[in-house]
Write an enzyme that holds these catalytic residues in place. Sequence first.
Site, PDB file in Angstrom:
ATOM      1  N   ARG A   1       0.986  -1.209  -0.126  1.00 52.51           N
ATOM      2  CA  ARG A   1       0.001   0.129   0.305  1.00 52.51           C
ATOM      3  C   ARG A   1       0.535   1.025  -0.039  1.00 52.51           C
ATOM      4  O   ARG A   1       1.610   1.567   0.642  1.00 52.51           O
ATOM      5  CB  ARG A   1      -1.040  -0.476   0.873  1.00 52.51           C
ATOM      6  CG  ARG A   1      -1.728  -1.558   1.095  1.00 52.51           C
ATOM      7  CD  ARG A   1      -2.583  -1.387   2.097  1.00 52.51           C
ATOM      8  NE  ARG A   1      -3.673  -2.717   2.348  1.00 52.51           N
ATOM      9  CZ  ARG A   1      -4.391  -3.101   3.573  1.00 52.51           C
ATOM     10  NH1 ARG A   1      -4.812  -2.267   3.767  1.00 52.51           N
ATOM     11  NH2 ARG A   1      -5.303  -3.973   2.469  1.00 52.51           N
TER      12      ARG A   1
ATOM     13  N   ARG B   1       1.959   1.089  10.430  1.00 51.61           N
ATOM     14  CA  ARG B   1       1.482   1.739   9.415  1.00 51.61           C
ATOM     15  C   ARG B   1       2.812   1.483   8.488  1.00 51.61           C
ATOM     16  O   ARG B   1       3.870   2.587   8.074  1.00 51.61           O
ATOM     17  CB  ARG B   1       0.933   2.957   9.241  1.00 51.61           C
ATOM     18  CG  ARG B   1       0.036   2.813   7.721  1.00 51.61           C
ATOM     19  CD  ARG B   1      -0.206   4.600   7.893  1.00 51.61           C
ATOM     20  NE  ARG B   1      -1.357   4.631   8.381  1.00 51.61           N
ATOM     21  CZ  ARG B   1      -3.089   4.447   8.442  1.00 51.61           C
ATOM     22  NH1 ARG B   1      -3.098   3.984   7.159  1.00 51.61           N
ATOM     23  NH2 ARG B   1      -3.738   4.960   9.344  1.00 51.61           N
TER      24      ARG B   1
ATOM     25  N   GLU C   1      -6.422  -1.555  14.627  1.00 50.08           N
ATOM     26  CA  GLU C   1      -7.289  -2.480  14.023  1.00 50.08           C
ATOM     27  C   GLU C   1      -6.466  -3.120  13.597  1.00 50.08           C
ATOM     28  O   GLU C   1      -5.737  -3.311  12.604  1.00 50.08           O
ATOM     29  CB  GLU C   1      -8.208  -1.412  12.677  1.00 50.08           C
ATOM     30  CG  GLU C   1      -8.405  -1.826  11.782  1.00 50.08           C
ATOM     31  CD  GLU C   1      -8.683  -1.147  10.417  1.00 50.08           C
ATOM     32  OE1 GLU C   1      -9.101   0.701  10.748  1.00 50.08           O
ATOM     33  OE2 GLU C   1      -8.622  -1.453   9.389  1.00 50.08           O
TER      34      GLU C   1
ATOM     35  N   SER D   1     -10.732  -6.436   8.750  1.00 48.50           N
ATOM     36  CA  SER D   1     -11.832  -5.590   8.216  1.00 48.50           C
ATOM     37  C   SER D   1     -12.480  -6.539   7.313  1.00 48.50           C
ATOM     38  O   SER D   1     -12.478  -8.283   6.907  1.00 48.50           O
ATOM     39  CB  SER D   1     -11.211  -4.519   7.625  1.00 48.50           C
ATOM     40  OG  SER D   1     -11.313  -3.562   8.022  1.00 48.50           O
TER      41      SER D   1
ATOM     42  N   ARG E   1       0.102  -5.663  13.337  1.00 54.92           N
ATOM     43  CA  ARG E   1      -0.798  -5.544  14.610  1.00 54.92           C
ATOM     44  C   ARG E   1      -0.524  -5.939  15.506  1.00 54.92           C
ATOM     45  O   ARG E   1      -0.945  -6.045  16.513  1.00 54.92           O
ATOM     46  CB  ARG E   1      -2.115  -4.521  14.274  1.00 54.92           C
ATOM     47  CG  ARG E   1      -1.054  -3.209  13.183  1.00 54.92           C
ATOM     48  CD  ARG E   1      -2.764  -2.533  13.094  1.00 54.92           C
ATOM     49  NE  ARG E   1      -1.769  -1.527  11.674  1.00 54.92           N
ATOM     50  CZ  ARG E   1      -3.369  -0.975  11.003  1.00 54.92           C
ATOM     51  NH1 ARG E   1      -4.559  -0.926  10.837  1.00 54.92           N
ATOM     52  NH2 ARG E   1      -2.637   0.498  10.150  1.00 54.92           N
TER      53      ARG E   1
END
Length: 419
Positions: free
Chosen positions: A260, A275, A347, A350, A388
């Site tokens: 990403r 991140r 997070e 998802s 994470r």
Amino acid sequence: MLSIKFIRENIDIVKKAIKDKNEKTDINNLLELDKKKRELQFEFDTLRAEQNSVSKKIPELKKEKKDVSEILIKMQNISKKIKEVSRELSDTAQKLENELLKIPNVPNKDVPIGDESANAFVREWGEKKHFTFQPKDYLDLSEINDLLEIKRVVKISASGFVGYRNKGALLERALINFMLDFHIQKHGYTEVALPILVNRKTMTGTGQLPKLEEDMYLIEQDDLFLIPTAEVSVTNLHADEIISEKSIPKKYVSYSSCFRREAGSYGKDTKGLQRVHQFNKVEMVRFVKPNDSYEALEEMLVDAEDILKSLGLHYRVVTLASGDLSFASAKTYDIEVWAPGSNKYLEVSSISNFEDFQARRAYIRFRDEGGKVKFVHTLNGSGLATPRTFIAIIETCQNEDGSITFPEVLKPYLERLKV
RNA sequence: GGAGACGUGUCCGAGUGGCUUAAGGAGCACGCUUGGAAAGCGUGUAUGCGGGUAACUGCAUCUAGGGUUCAAAUCCCUACGUCUCCGCCA
């Protein structure tokens, strides 16, 4: 994408969805293109019908030795006209398609309206761990235990990339294997290992393109993209197929590196593992019949939660509000794991139901009991992303002296090297 | 990277410009036959966009896109893919 029929008949719903998702697409242009396309299609069909029927008669007339030169001249004009209409038709159809690809999915009725702050709490498991000492954050713990490569990785690559070393690398690898095995053995998923470079069509199929091209790494020489998630390659695996009724539902699990660019998010969580431009993730993907997709969503949520439970990590589940929902999703749960050293929830997963939004784009269909062809529903969920999860594990499992006691379930994956 | 061959429906496979609304076969589904099954026989067997209450019906699709022609699965160009041989690398 949404079907043009649905948009035509539910203009208000679509406009509301665009607004609720904070998108800016204008659908009036799309509706005009739709009208124009149908008019052109009608004209084209009519002209073609004439051309076909006359052309069929020409060889008969020739056989009867009749003069056809006059007909041929007339047909030349029709042929020319057909070419013009056909060009305009395909041009309009292409424009319409481009517009359709920019319309986001409609949020499910359970989705709260609003931005991130409207995310709805669903449930939590465990509680924030109580320490008799001041817990360290993962950066300190990594320093003490020699787990990460941070500065050197920037040297060999670029800022925003991190690496693991020593027991850190082993832990990360253990996590991947543990999660894959868990989903395969306990949840009945089938593993697939697929390319991380994919073409434009594939990126469009799951909804990353055209909207998110900026966020993707592109190999220009070959026009191939690095996937941001295994969802992309796995979901598109059945693109353009009609899946037989017997082989649905399909449950896949796949591990991949994810890439990403995070364009536009500079300055946010830039340090360390939170991140990063490249990370590893185990992803679950399901293809189900339309009526089963919301039940499947709940199941996948539990599948992901089971990983955190077995690792003994406290987490909470939220339903994403419309403004936080991704472009293609109708409903998404986020799982946030507690990181005691960093003192925040992160997070890690998802889980989304795309209904038939991706299936329409990637053209993935199935034949139902009555033999009718319908679009499948697709879902996916992280199960889980490693960076994470890594943070949560070492911060939760730390001892006062800075050492780490790894979770029991990872022991079989770690102990052969006596970690 | 160089040379060549090829790409047809669920699959195999015929098809070198109009008699193809894609032959023939296999598979699958249903029916007849049978005590039951097999064989045999018969019927059906793509998708998308339109029109019609319906039976039906128009158009498109032979990997994709473009071109030639009154007419293209068929001829030409390009891309993609597959296979074979050579080269290069492991």
